[in-house]
Enzyme design. Sequence first.
Site, PDB file in Angstrom:
ATOM      1  N   TYR A 157       2.405  33.204 -43.148  1.00  0.00           N
ATOM      2  CA  TYR A 157       3.578  32.964 -43.982  1.00  0.00           C
ATOM      3  C   TYR A 157       4.007  31.506 -43.872  1.00  0.00           C
ATOM      4  CZ  TYR A 157       5.778  33.352 -39.414  1.00  0.00           C
ATOM      5  OH  TYR A 157       6.100  33.175 -38.096  1.00  0.00           O
TER       6      TYR A 157
ATOM      7  N   LYS B 194      -1.935  38.947 -28.190  1.00  0.00           N
ATOM      8  CA  LYS B 194      -1.463  40.341 -28.307  1.00  0.00           C
ATOM      9  C   LYS B 194      -2.270  41.310 -27.446  1.00  0.00           C
ATOM     10  CE  LYS B 194       0.429  39.501 -32.803  1.00  0.00           C
ATOM     11  NZ  LYS B 194       0.452  39.751 -34.235  1.00  0.00           N
TER      12      LYS B 194
ATOM     13  N   SER C   6      10.472  33.300 -35.914  1.00  0.00           N
ATOM     14  CA  SER C   6      11.148  34.363 -35.166  1.00  0.00           C
ATOM     15  C   SER C   6      12.451  33.906 -34.506  1.00  0.00           C
ATOM     16  CB  SER C   6      10.198  34.967 -34.127  1.00  0.00           C
ATOM     17  OG  SER C   6       9.168  35.647 -34.789  1.00  0.00           O
TER      18      SER C   6
ATOM     19  N   GLY D 170      -8.985  40.558 -35.049  1.00  0.00           N
ATOM     20  CA  GLY D 170      -8.101  40.383 -33.889  1.00  0.00           C
ATOM     21  C   GLY D 170      -7.022  41.460 -33.812  1.00  0.00           C
TER      22      GLY D 170
ATOM     23  N   ASP E  63       3.973  45.273 -35.877  1.00  0.00           N
ATOM     24  CA  ASP E  63       3.229  44.700 -37.010  1.00  0.00           C
ATOM     25  C   ASP E  63       2.738  45.805 -37.953  1.00  0.00           C
ATOM     26  OD1 ASP E  63       3.399  42.057 -36.142  1.00  0.00           O
ATOM     27  OD2 ASP E  63       1.547  42.195 -34.981  1.00  0.00           O
TER      28      ASP E  63
HETATM   29  P1  NDP Z   1      -6.243  36.899 -33.131  1.00  0.00           P
HETATM   30  O1  NDP Z   1      -6.411  35.617 -32.403  1.00  0.00           O
HETATM   31  O2  NDP Z   1      -6.142  38.161 -32.371  1.00  0.00           O
HETATM   32  O3  NDP Z   1      -7.470  37.059 -34.174  1.00  0.00           O
HETATM   33  C1  NDP Z   1      -7.817  36.010 -35.001  1.00  0.00           C
HETATM   34  C2  NDP Z   1      -8.967  36.442 -35.913  1.00  0.00           C
HETATM   35  O4  NDP Z   1      -9.178  35.382 -36.838  1.00  0.00           O
HETATM   36  C3  NDP Z   1     -10.297  36.686 -35.209  1.00  0.00           C
HETATM   37  O5  NDP Z   1     -10.887  37.818 -35.772  1.00  0.00           O
HETATM   38  C4  NDP Z   1     -11.123  35.425 -35.501  1.00  0.00           C
HETATM   39  O6  NDP Z   1     -12.508  35.676 -35.643  1.00  0.00           O
HETATM   40  C5  NDP Z   1     -10.570  35.068 -36.873  1.00  0.00           C
HETATM   41  N1  NDP Z   1     -10.664  33.646 -37.181  1.00  0.00           N
HETATM   42  C6  NDP Z   1     -10.026  32.613 -36.559  1.00  0.00           C
HETATM   43  N2  NDP Z   1     -10.319  31.452 -37.159  1.00  0.00           N
HETATM   44  C7  NDP Z   1     -11.177  31.756 -38.168  1.00  0.00           C
HETATM   45  C8  NDP Z   1     -11.847  30.981 -39.136  1.00  0.00           C
HETATM   46  N3  NDP Z   1     -11.681  29.655 -39.203  1.00  0.00           N
HETATM   47  N4  NDP Z   1     -12.624  31.611 -40.036  1.00  0.00           N
HETATM   48  C9  NDP Z   1     -12.788  32.935 -39.987  1.00  0.00           C
HETATM   49  N5  NDP Z   1     -12.190  33.744 -39.077  1.00  0.00           N
HETATM   50  C10 NDP Z   1     -11.391  33.146 -38.168  1.00  0.00           C
HETATM   51  O7  NDP Z   1      -4.969  36.681 -34.086  1.00  0.00           O
HETATM   52  P2  NDP Z   1      -3.880  37.740 -34.571  1.00  0.00           P
HETATM   53  O8  NDP Z   1      -4.574  38.919 -35.127  1.00  0.00           O
HETATM   54  O9  NDP Z   1      -2.872  37.941 -33.516  1.00  0.00           O
HETATM   55  O10 NDP Z   1      -3.136  36.920 -35.755  1.00  0.00           O
HETATM   56  C11 NDP Z   1      -3.855  36.528 -36.884  1.00  0.00           C
HETATM   57  C12 NDP Z   1      -2.925  35.900 -37.938  1.00  0.00           C
HETATM   58  O11 NDP Z   1      -1.956  36.818 -38.413  1.00  0.00           O
HETATM   59  C13 NDP Z   1      -2.152  34.677 -37.439  1.00  0.00           C
HETATM   60  O12 NDP Z   1      -2.252  33.682 -38.425  1.00  0.00           O
HETATM   61  C14 NDP Z   1      -0.714  35.186 -37.337  1.00  0.00           C
HETATM   62  O13 NDP Z   1       0.220  34.153 -37.547  1.00  0.00           O
HETATM   63  C15 NDP Z   1      -0.671  36.207 -38.475  1.00  0.00           C
HETATM   64  N6  NDP Z   1       0.358  37.258 -38.315  1.00  0.00           N
HETATM   65  C16 NDP Z   1       1.404  37.358 -39.201  1.00  0.00           C
HETATM   66  C17 NDP Z   1       2.352  38.358 -39.063  1.00  0.00           C
HETATM   67  C18 NDP Z   1       3.491  38.475 -40.020  1.00  0.00           C
HETATM   68  O14 NDP Z   1       4.488  39.116 -39.680  1.00  0.00           O
HETATM   69  N7  NDP Z   1       3.404  37.938 -41.208  1.00  0.00           N
HETATM   70  C19 NDP Z   1       2.296  39.336 -37.973  1.00  0.00           C
HETATM   71  C20 NDP Z   1       1.139  39.180 -37.145  1.00  0.00           C
HETATM   72  C21 NDP Z   1       0.221  38.158 -37.294  1.00  0.00           C
HETATM   73  P3  NDP Z   1     -13.538  35.631 -34.388  1.00  0.00           P
HETATM   74  O15 NDP Z   1     -13.473  36.993 -33.752  1.00  0.00           O
HETATM   75  O16 NDP Z   1     -14.850  35.346 -35.020  1.00  0.00           O
HETATM   76  O17 NDP Z   1     -13.058  34.538 -33.483  1.00  0.00           O
END
Ligand code: NDP
Length: 263
Positions: free
Chosen positions: A208, A63, A16, A122, A99
């Site tokens: 990404y 977020k 970003s 998430g 997003d």
């Molecule tokens: P959150 O922290 O809100 O949520 C993460 C989620 O991932 C949870 O549901 C968690 O499950 C799950 N999780 C984490 N580790 C594991 C694992 N090892 N195995 C299985 N599930 C797992 O994250 P965000 O939603 O904010 O972001 C998620 C991803 O999206 C990030 O990698 C971010 O970089 C990417 N992203 C990319 C964007 C883009 O423009 N390309 C825009 C927005 C996000 P649990 O509930 O069980 O903990």
Amino acid sequence: MKLFSIFGDPVNHSRSPLMHNSVFKTLGVSACYSRTHLTDGSQLRNVFEAKKLSGANVTVPHKEAAYAQCDEVRGIAKTIKAVNTLVYEKGKLIGYNTDADGFMSAIQSFGPIKNALILGGGGTARALSIALRQGEITPTVLNRSSGRLDFFIQEGIEAYCWNGFTADDYDLIINTTSAGLSDDELPIPRPLLIELLSRSKGAVDVIYGKETPFLREIKISGLPYKDGSDMLLAQGVLASYLFLGGEFSLKTIEVPMQHSFSL
Ligand code: NDP
């Protein structure tokens, strides 16, 4: 000079700053965009104000905390209850979610899609599930644990944790988990992923800039796929438009932002 930043944990990987600074420079805007590594999401607003920021982006895992700390939330972010863009407006912290629209714009190239399976529960999963539903694509959510499923169930979206899920046919499999971001994990157990991919028409990893284990499995499957770059660009263009108060068109912003991807 106006100051902007991205808050996250981890945040080192974020493109970003490069994207937004490229827009500011090309358009002659006196502004600077930095990274802020924040571990405690409850401090987000305090840090934002201490740094005298005009706006910010918020990434994993803050977020939902950002949503809770806004004075006002606008647009689809109200339903999603997660915010990735903050703008300081007349002393008020306003929250948006770019997003959702960014993702919908990125998946146009897959052609017509009827349903999609979202891996993860998430902030990003919330954004995508609501955006898909608005776009008349039926979302189903599959998360590792049950703790985050309430939001989806309350929204009338089918949502499962690993226990209790059986594979089905989905046009698109979308990884919104952070598995693979800073580890070498798959978002779901491998046998289940392989079965889902064998019954799907395409796949997206919203991560990404790196080949995640999920992306490696998609490549082996031979399905059409995308990583998160197009979504990143589209959400960034929308965020920049908000940061700049609508002074420049989306197209004017997109050109230098797209150019920053080749730097
Ligand atoms: P959150 O922290 O809100 O949520 C993460 C989620 O991932 C949870 O549901 C968690 O499950 C799950 N999780 C984490 N580790 C594991 C694992 N090892 N195995 C299985 N599930 C797992 O994250 P965000 O939603 O904010 O972001 C998620 C991803 O999206 C990030 O990698 C971010 O970089 C990417 N992203 C990319 C964007 C883009 O423009 N390309 C825009 C927005 C996000 P649990 O509930 O069980 O903990």
